[in-house]
Write a protein that holds these residues in place. Structure first.
Motif, PDB file in Angstrom:
ATOM      1  N   GLY A 190       0.787  -1.313  -0.093  1.00 22.07           N
ATOM      2  CA  GLY A 190      -0.057  -0.044   0.071  1.00 22.07           C
ATOM      3  C   GLY A 190       0.826   1.203   0.081  1.00 22.07           C
ATOM      4  O   GLY A 190       2.037   1.418   0.404  1.00 22.07           O
ATOM      5  N   PRO A 191       0.411   2.508  -0.216  1.00 18.46           N
ATOM      6  CA  PRO A 191       1.178   3.633  -0.315  1.00 18.46           C
ATOM      7  C   PRO A 191       1.425   4.129   1.173  1.00 18.46           C
ATOM      8  O   PRO A 191       1.182   3.516   2.197  1.00 18.46           O
ATOM      9  CB  PRO A 191       0.013   4.563  -1.072  1.00 18.46           C
ATOM     10  CG  PRO A 191      -1.312   4.157  -0.619  1.00 18.46           C
ATOM     11  CD  PRO A 191      -1.073   2.685  -0.526  1.00 18.46           C
ATOM     12  N   ARG A 192       2.076   5.063   1.268  1.00 18.75           N
ATOM     13  CA  ARG A 192       2.709   5.867   2.433  1.00 18.75           C
ATOM     14  C   ARG A 192       1.254   6.243   3.268  1.00 18.75           C
ATOM     15  O   ARG A 192       0.274   6.522   2.914  1.00 18.75           O
ATOM     16  CB  ARG A 192       3.405   6.862   2.114  1.00 18.75           C
ATOM     17  CG  ARG A 192       4.077   7.699   3.529  1.00 18.75           C
ATOM     18  CD  ARG A 192       5.029   8.616   3.034  1.00 18.75           C
ATOM     19  NE  ARG A 192       4.521   9.777   1.989  1.00 18.75           N
ATOM     20  CZ  ARG A 192       3.818  10.637   2.501  1.00 18.75           C
ATOM     21  NH1 ARG A 192       3.603  11.030   3.747  1.00 18.75           N
ATOM     22  NH2 ARG A 192       3.347  11.500   1.616  1.00 18.75           N
ATOM     23  N   ARG A 193       1.341   5.740   4.648  1.00 21.22           N
ATOM     24  CA  ARG A 193       0.367   6.128   5.574  1.00 21.22           C
ATOM     25  C   ARG A 193       0.147   7.594   5.720  1.00 21.22           C
ATOM     26  O   ARG A 193       1.058   8.397   5.707  1.00 21.22           O
ATOM     27  CB  ARG A 193       0.537   5.502   6.779  1.00 21.22           C
ATOM     28  CG  ARG A 193       0.606   4.063   6.951  1.00 21.22           C
ATOM     29  CD  ARG A 193       0.855   3.529   8.211  1.00 21.22           C
ATOM     30  NE  ARG A 193       1.268   2.162   8.293  1.00 21.22           N
ATOM     31  CZ  ARG A 193       0.070   1.140   8.613  1.00 21.22           C
ATOM     32  NH1 ARG A 193      -1.074   1.910   9.344  1.00 21.22           N
ATOM     33  NH2 ARG A 193       0.338  -0.039   8.729  1.00 21.22           N
ATOM     34  N   THR A 194      -1.334   8.103   5.739  1.00 23.71           N
ATOM     35  CA  THR A 194      -1.524   9.409   5.719  1.00 23.71           C
ATOM     36  C   THR A 194      -2.542   9.515   6.987  1.00 23.71           C
ATOM     37  O   THR A 194      -3.476   8.402   7.186  1.00 23.71           O
ATOM     38  CB  THR A 194      -2.101  10.250   4.593  1.00 23.71           C
ATOM     39  OG1 THR A 194      -3.248   9.350   4.068  1.00 23.71           O
ATOM     40  CG2 THR A 194      -0.955  10.089   3.656  1.00 23.71           C
ATOM     41  N   PRO A 195      -2.475  10.635   7.731  1.00 29.06           N
ATOM     42  CA  PRO A 195      -3.704  10.642   8.734  1.00 29.06           C
ATOM     43  C   PRO A 195      -5.185  10.940   8.180  1.00 29.06           C
ATOM     44  O   PRO A 195      -5.073  11.350   7.221  1.00 29.06           O
ATOM     45  CB  PRO A 195      -3.196  11.735   9.648  1.00 29.06           C
ATOM     46  CG  PRO A 195      -2.321  12.692   8.704  1.00 29.06           C
ATOM     47  CD  PRO A 195      -1.385  11.649   7.778  1.00 29.06           C
TER      48      PRO A 195
END
Length: 260
Positions: free
Chosen positions: A130-135
């Motif tokens: 998956g892509p980079r985590r974001t809040p």
């Protein structure tokens, strides 16, 4: 200055592929590729967890210290609170959130027997990507009538199942996804909408339990009922497999927040 504060329910979404020896009737999942997809399926997740601790125990069962691998993705928002000041824009935040990428079981059946069992334990499942985590992202009505959180998970097959899928379908796997849209109104009404791709199946939990279907409540998307155009649209997402698939599912819930 008076501030109206509301606490909404916790929200969880789990995505999984239903297991089956055959593809569902109807032709949306045709041929060897369709059967292989459901051979890699999972048991359905529980309908309730008895709180965050129960969900965490499911992910990290005593018999498997790295957690269950029988899901494709999960995401949650916990402790959501909205504030509505008299002379300022609304505010909304959460106490905690989590987004977890699951695994693809590596199975291949011959004469009804899973020959994947001969593989070493570490090769029986392939971790998703998956892509980079974001809040979560907050938004609010400038006129003060509502506040909203949005939280999204994008996930796709690991490299080995992706290569296998390319051979079987002629297309690289796109990113499957789901996004929680969580809105609290000034009067305490709560609306949760979860949109996502046609694949995988998805189940909605409110306060860690799946709600019963009712007016304004759609708690589950079953990918086995997806139409052939939606399945084809997922498989043949434009690009080289690095783009989100088209929208193909929608869950919803309406209820009330609690004053706090």
């Amino acid at each position: 200055m008076e501030v109206v504060r509301w606490k909404g329910p916790d929200v969880l979404v789990i995505g999984w592929i239903p297991f089956g020896m055959r593809a569902p009737a109807g032709g949306a999942y045709g041929g060897f590729a369709g059967r292989t997809l459901f051979h890699s399926g999972n048991p359905p997740p529980p309908h309730g967890f008895g709180g965050h601790a129960g969900f965490d125990a499911w992910r990290h069962s005593p018999g498997n210290p790295v957690g269950t691998r029988e899901y494709r993705a999960a995401l949650y928002l916990e402790g959501v609170v909205a504030e509505f000041p008299e002379a300022a824009p609304p505010r909304i935040d959460r106490r905690a959130n989590g987004r977890f990428l699951g695994h693809t079981p590596l199975r291949m059946y011959a004469a009804g027997w899973n020959i994947g069992r001969i593989l070493p334990q570490f090769m029986e499942y392939s971790a998703g990507a998956g892509p980079r985590r974001t809040p979560p992202a907050a938004n609010a009505d400038p006129w003060g009538s509502w506040a909203e959180l949005r939280y999204r998970a994008d996930f796709k097959l690991g490299w080995l199942p992706n290569v296998m899928g390319r051979v079987l379908t002629g297309s690289w796997a796109p990113y499957a996804w789901c996004e929680i849209q969580y809105r609290i109104d000034r009067d305490g009404g709560v609306r949760v909408i979860v949109e996502g791709s046609a694949i995988p199946s998805q189940r909605l939990y409110i306060d860690w339990q799946t709600p019963s279907p009712a007016s304004g409540v759609v708690p589950e998307h079953d990918m086995r009922g997806a139409t052939k155009p939606r399945v084809d649209g997922f498989i043949r997402t434009a690009g080289w497999g690095c783009k989100p698939a088209p929208r193909g599912s929608s869950l919803s819930w309406r209820g009330r927040a609690q004053p706090c």
